[in-house]
Design a protein around this motif. Sequence first.
Motif, PDB file in Angstrom:
ATOM      1  N   ARG A  46       0.870  -1.181   0.000  1.00  0.00           N
ATOM      2  CA  ARG A  46       0.000   0.000   0.000  1.00  0.00           C
ATOM      3  C   ARG A  46       0.903   1.226   0.000  1.00  0.00           C
ATOM      4  O   ARG A  46       1.838   1.318   0.795  1.00  0.00           O
ATOM      5  CB  ARG A  46      -0.885   0.039   1.241  1.00  0.00           C
ATOM      6  CG  ARG A  46      -2.015  -0.952   1.257  1.00  0.00           C
ATOM      7  CD  ARG A  46      -3.019  -0.638   2.364  1.00  0.00           C
ATOM      8  NE  ARG A  46      -2.436  -0.688   3.695  1.00  0.00           N
ATOM      9  CZ  ARG A  46      -2.398   0.337   4.542  1.00  0.00           C
ATOM     10  NH1 ARG A  46      -2.834   1.532   4.192  1.00  0.00           N
ATOM     11  NH2 ARG A  46      -1.881   0.187   5.753  1.00  0.00           N
ATOM     12  N   SER A  47       0.619   2.148  -0.862  1.00  0.00           N
ATOM     13  CA  SER A  47       1.434   3.363  -0.922  1.00  0.00           C
ATOM     14  C   SER A  47       1.091   4.289   0.241  1.00  0.00           C
ATOM     15  O   SER A  47      -0.049   4.312   0.720  1.00  0.00           O
ATOM     16  CB  SER A  47       1.198   4.084  -2.243  1.00  0.00           C
ATOM     17  OG  SER A  47       1.920   5.302  -2.292  1.00  0.00           O
ATOM     18  N   ILE A  48       2.070   5.080   0.675  1.00  0.00           N
ATOM     19  CA  ILE A  48       1.817   6.060   1.740  1.00  0.00           C
ATOM     20  C   ILE A  48       1.178   7.330   1.186  1.00  0.00           C
ATOM     21  O   ILE A  48       0.714   8.175   1.953  1.00  0.00           O
ATOM     22  CB  ILE A  48       3.104   6.423   2.517  1.00  0.00           C
ATOM     23  CG1 ILE A  48       4.142   7.075   1.593  1.00  0.00           C
ATOM     24  CG2 ILE A  48       3.672   5.201   3.225  1.00  0.00           C
ATOM     25  CD1 ILE A  48       5.300   7.708   2.319  1.00  0.00           C
ATOM     26  N   ILE A  49       1.174   7.481  -0.145  1.00  0.00           N
ATOM     27  CA  ILE A  49       0.528   8.647  -0.756  1.00  0.00           C
ATOM     28  C   ILE A  49      -0.310   8.190  -1.942  1.00  0.00           C
ATOM     29  O   ILE A  49      -0.112   7.107  -2.489  1.00  0.00           O
ATOM     30  CB  ILE A  49       1.542   9.731  -1.218  1.00  0.00           C
ATOM     31  CG1 ILE A  49       2.484   9.175  -2.293  1.00  0.00           C
ATOM     32  CG2 ILE A  49       2.307  10.301  -0.047  1.00  0.00           C
ATOM     33  CD1 ILE A  49       3.353  10.235  -2.949  1.00  0.00           C
ATOM     34  N   SER A  50      -1.222   9.039  -2.364  1.00  0.00           N
ATOM     35  CA  SER A  50      -2.044   8.768  -3.536  1.00  0.00           C
ATOM     36  C   SER A  50      -1.324   9.244  -4.797  1.00  0.00           C
ATOM     37  O   SER A  50      -0.338   9.994  -4.731  1.00  0.00           O
ATOM     38  CB  SER A  50      -3.382   9.496  -3.409  1.00  0.00           C
ATOM     39  OG  SER A  50      -3.161  10.903  -3.425  1.00  0.00           O
ATOM     40  N   PHE A  51      -1.828   8.843  -5.935  1.00  0.00           N
ATOM     41  CA  PHE A  51      -1.237   9.305  -7.191  1.00  0.00           C
ATOM     42  C   PHE A  51      -1.365  10.823  -7.366  1.00  0.00           C
ATOM     43  O   PHE A  51      -0.395  11.473  -7.787  1.00  0.00           O
ATOM     44  CB  PHE A  51      -1.863   8.560  -8.378  1.00  0.00           C
ATOM     45  CG  PHE A  51      -1.305   8.967  -9.715  1.00  0.00           C
ATOM     46  CD1 PHE A  51       0.069   8.924  -9.958  1.00  0.00           C
ATOM     47  CD2 PHE A  51      -2.137   9.395 -10.731  1.00  0.00           C
ATOM     48  CE1 PHE A  51       0.597   9.307 -11.194  1.00  0.00           C
ATOM     49  CE2 PHE A  51      -1.628   9.772 -11.965  1.00  0.00           C
ATOM     50  CZ  PHE A  51      -0.259   9.732 -12.197  1.00  0.00           C
ATOM     51  N   PRO A  52      -2.521  11.440  -7.069  1.00  0.00           N
ATOM     52  CA  PRO A  52      -2.575  12.907  -7.153  1.00  0.00           C
ATOM     53  C   PRO A  52      -1.519  13.589  -6.279  1.00  0.00           C
ATOM     54  O   PRO A  52      -0.955  14.617  -6.680  1.00  0.00           O
ATOM     55  CB  PRO A  52      -3.997  13.236  -6.678  1.00  0.00           C
ATOM     56  CG  PRO A  52      -4.790  12.035  -7.066  1.00  0.00           C
ATOM     57  CD  PRO A  52      -3.867  10.874  -6.822  1.00  0.00           C
ATOM     58  N   MET A  53      -1.236  13.038  -5.106  1.00  0.00           N
ATOM     59  CA  MET A  53      -0.184  13.619  -4.268  1.00  0.00           C
ATOM     60  C   MET A  53       1.175  13.493  -4.947  1.00  0.00           C
ATOM     61  O   MET A  53       1.990  14.426  -4.917  1.00  0.00           O
ATOM     62  CB  MET A  53      -0.158  12.956  -2.899  1.00  0.00           C
ATOM     63  CG  MET A  53      -1.342  13.316  -2.014  1.00  0.00           C
ATOM     64  SD  MET A  53      -1.405  12.328  -0.493  1.00  0.00           S
ATOM     65  CE  MET A  53       0.044  12.932   0.374  1.00  0.00           C
ATOM     66  N   LEU A  54       1.439  12.337  -5.579  1.00  0.00           N
ATOM     67  CA  LEU A  54       2.701  12.173  -6.315  1.00  0.00           C
ATOM     68  C   LEU A  54       2.792  13.176  -7.447  1.00  0.00           C
ATOM     69  O   LEU A  54       3.853  13.768  -7.690  1.00  0.00           O
ATOM     70  CB  LEU A  54       2.812  10.747  -6.861  1.00  0.00           C
ATOM     71  CG  LEU A  54       4.124  10.434  -7.600  1.00  0.00           C
ATOM     72  CD1 LEU A  54       5.282  10.288  -6.610  1.00  0.00           C
ATOM     73  CD2 LEU A  54       4.004   9.172  -8.447  1.00  0.00           C
ATOM     74  N   LEU A  55       1.690  13.401  -8.147  1.00  0.00           N
ATOM     75  CA  LEU A  55       1.674  14.387  -9.229  1.00  0.00           C
ATOM     76  C   LEU A  55       2.027  15.782  -8.712  1.00  0.00           C
ATOM     77  O   LEU A  55       2.788  16.518  -9.347  1.00  0.00           O
ATOM     78  CB  LEU A  55       0.293  14.423  -9.892  1.00  0.00           C
ATOM     79  CG  LEU A  55      -0.090  13.230 -10.768  1.00  0.00           C
ATOM     80  CD1 LEU A  55      -1.563  13.323 -11.154  1.00  0.00           C
ATOM     81  CD2 LEU A  55       0.779  13.175 -12.016  1.00  0.00           C
ATOM     82  N   LEU A  56       1.488  16.134  -7.552  1.00  0.00           N
ATOM     83  CA  LEU A  56       1.728  17.474  -7.014  1.00  0.00           C
ATOM     84  C   LEU A  56       3.158  17.628  -6.503  1.00  0.00           C
ATOM     85  O   LEU A  56       3.771  18.692  -6.661  1.00  0.00           O
ATOM     86  CB  LEU A  56       0.715  17.785  -5.918  1.00  0.00           C
ATOM     87  CG  LEU A  56      -0.712  18.012  -6.448  1.00  0.00           C
ATOM     88  CD1 LEU A  56      -1.735  17.943  -5.321  1.00  0.00           C
ATOM     89  CD2 LEU A  56      -0.803  19.347  -7.181  1.00  0.00           C
ATOM     90  N   HIS A  57       3.712  16.587  -5.896  1.00  0.00           N
ATOM     91  CA  HIS A  57       5.131  16.654  -5.509  1.00  0.00           C
ATOM     92  C   HIS A  57       6.020  16.731  -6.747  1.00  0.00           C
ATOM     93  O   HIS A  57       7.033  17.449  -6.755  1.00  0.00           O
ATOM     94  CB  HIS A  57       5.498  15.437  -4.656  1.00  0.00           C
ATOM     95  CG  HIS A  57       5.067  15.537  -3.230  1.00  0.00           C
ATOM     96  ND1 HIS A  57       5.671  16.390  -2.322  1.00  0.00           N
ATOM     97  CD2 HIS A  57       4.082  14.910  -2.542  1.00  0.00           C
ATOM     98  CE1 HIS A  57       5.074  16.284  -1.150  1.00  0.00           C
ATOM     99  NE2 HIS A  57       4.116  15.388  -1.252  1.00  0.00           N
ATOM    100  N   THR A  58       5.654  16.009  -7.798  1.00  0.00           N
ATOM    101  CA  THR A  58       6.405  16.092  -9.057  1.00  0.00           C
ATOM    102  C   THR A  58       6.320  17.494  -9.634  1.00  0.00           C
ATOM    103  O   THR A  58       7.319  18.042 -10.120  1.00  0.00           O
ATOM    104  CB  THR A  58       5.858  15.068 -10.076  1.00  0.00           C
ATOM    105  OG1 THR A  58       5.940  13.758  -9.526  1.00  0.00           O
ATOM    106  CG2 THR A  58       6.651  15.110 -11.371  1.00  0.00           C
ATOM    107  N   LEU A  59       5.141  18.092  -9.572  1.00  0.00           N
ATOM    108  CA  LEU A  59       4.979  19.452 -10.078  1.00  0.00           C
ATOM    109  C   LEU A  59       5.831  20.437  -9.281  1.00  0.00           C
ATOM    110  O   LEU A  59       6.436  21.357  -9.859  1.00  0.00           O
ATOM    111  CB  LEU A  59       3.506  19.857 -10.008  1.00  0.00           C
ATOM    112  CG  LEU A  59       3.156  21.247 -10.547  1.00  0.00           C
ATOM    113  CD1 LEU A  59       3.555  21.386 -12.013  1.00  0.00           C
ATOM    114  CD2 LEU A  59       1.658  21.524 -10.375  1.00  0.00           C
TER     115      LEU A  59
END
Length: 688
Positions: free
Chosen positions: A324-337
Amino acid sequence: MSNKVAADTFSLNKIIKEEMYFSIPNYQRNYVWKEEQIRKLLEDIENAIINNNNEYYIGSLIVFHRDDDNRYDLVDGQQRFTTICLLLIQIKKIIDNNEFVLKFLYKERLIFRARKFANLFNEENQNSDFYIANKEINHFLNRINSDKSIITLNRFIKYIAEKLTFVINKMPNKNQMYINKLFETFNNRGRQLQQHEILKSYLLSKVNNRNIYSKIWESCSIMDNYIEKNLKDILKLDNKTLQTLVNADNRGKADDKDVSLSENIEEYLKSIIKETENQDNLKSKRGHNFYAILENYDFEDLDNQFENDLPNDSESNYEAPKIRSIISFPMLLLHTLRIFLIENKIAKTVDVKEKELINIFKYIFDDDNISKKTSYFFKLLWKIRVLFDKYVIKFVSDDANEDGEVLSICNLVYRKNYKSIERRIDKNNKALSMLQSILYYTQESITQYWLTPFLYQCIKINDANELYKYLMKLDKLYQYLMKLDNLLYFYESDKNLSEKTIEISAIDIDGYYHDNTENIIKKLEEELQNLNYYGCNRYWFYKLEFILWYNYYNNINSNIFNQNDDNINKKIQEILNKFRITSKNSIEHVYPQNPENSPKWEDIYLHNFGNLVLISQGLNSEYSNKPYHEKLARFRTNLDRGNIESLKSLLIFKNEKWNVETCEKHLEKVIELYKKYYENIQNDEHRS
């Protein structure tokens, strides 16, 4: 009403002013939030008040106006909004004349079309959806309504009235029937329409080679699989091709070999994906706003689309534990941004606000100059996702653990003799995993801002020298994260955590820490001396657990837990060897607040950090006001069974008696442990 989506930010006061009333449609799922989610939300709001944050963004709502009863059907965001309604109902029971609370609850601000509103909040019915929520909310309200709370209940009410904000997306009326059908279909399939699915179409419209970037996006989006598994399923790769992808070969004598996915995937994908793209399908999802995409959805073909989305579970030589990931995909997108903006030196600020995902990206990529770099964003997303799987903890299935899973980092390994590719927990990752666990449990679950500087550092270390061996990179990241963790609390800045982590990403962290160590330790000592029950950040308990484990792991004062019994010491060593940072949520007094047959301590001693431990909530209610000797007996019984609640309690319960003097000595010892740790990090004396 307009035929376009209207999005705006609303405080609860603004919702009252604009006379907005809401309903939950019949097809929506029930209220499902549990204690941990409710507690996390309430404590995040409390921390926002303590930190004088100008706003607490809670999420977005997607609504449709109904002409029949002048309410807005709430089709996305109901869990948070319902929790806020529950909160205000419980506040009204404590303060029944607050003007804001009365106005918000006027005319039943929220109704469930499937059930009567009056029955939703029956606190007598333990089977009610809301029984657990009401119990958790009341526990929180009783705490902040006490005399010793840092904030008052009135201040809390004023903040949520004025500063708690939603982004409300009002959908056009004319396609409501079709929108409801879409959401109903997604719910029946266990899926709901996701903002990142809409965002994908928006960003793909700005690039060439859309099929390639689409596969990159899809491979990154499934967070509860490792990325190589996603790519394997999406492209239906055979084992030999997957071996090539992870740079596995049969050279060398060792059976097991650490391998890694290529961080530059674009050219590889070009070679295995057919160049002919299904342009018609792409065009159908190329709308630039929420409404245009929904309008073009093929409702009748939804089932076929979902069937095609199912992973390929065919037999293969790839093995990985469930995660299970500690973050969601939208959160990964925002950290990438955020990293995208840092790398491109773009002076725009982006917060991690998952529910505002589309608006944030449109704010950035509507700029023509930035839009030209969209293809770079896709490549950066791939690189960050590869590094996220390589260096960031996940909840990993582990039958040997009583919780069934453990926070850890899994290596990607090629087993030459079996020609198999595996993800496995490696002890070399334990120290980094433990430190990340602290940050995960003590930062907002919906932001995890520490990931921006950490992932940016992962990129820099990988890009700086490809010859670094895996363990060297791991060690450098561990040293970086120790300094980052120490600085997040004491970095000299008047900015919030979102902006602060952007600033820290750009500094020479070794130089800054070297120049400011003395000042950091001075502030640290002041902080620890002033910690008390009514304003004690749980971070300091978690941090002490790590420091105690760190010292044992590195043979620094490793006999600190020793007792005058070899059998007990052997048991303690076994516990320390398998120790992990786990979720704890309840602060317990060692010497009880209301002792039954003993004198009550003065508050300065009773509530200080020395007399407090962090334990599970169930154990807190079990220990409650029991005298020290009973707690000590219970602790030793659990110790004999190989179980302890915390390493801090292991230090405390070495004492046969617990009085003000032993409490003060314990606090002095703890503060000294903290100071030495902060100094050692600066001197870089003890590596993992």
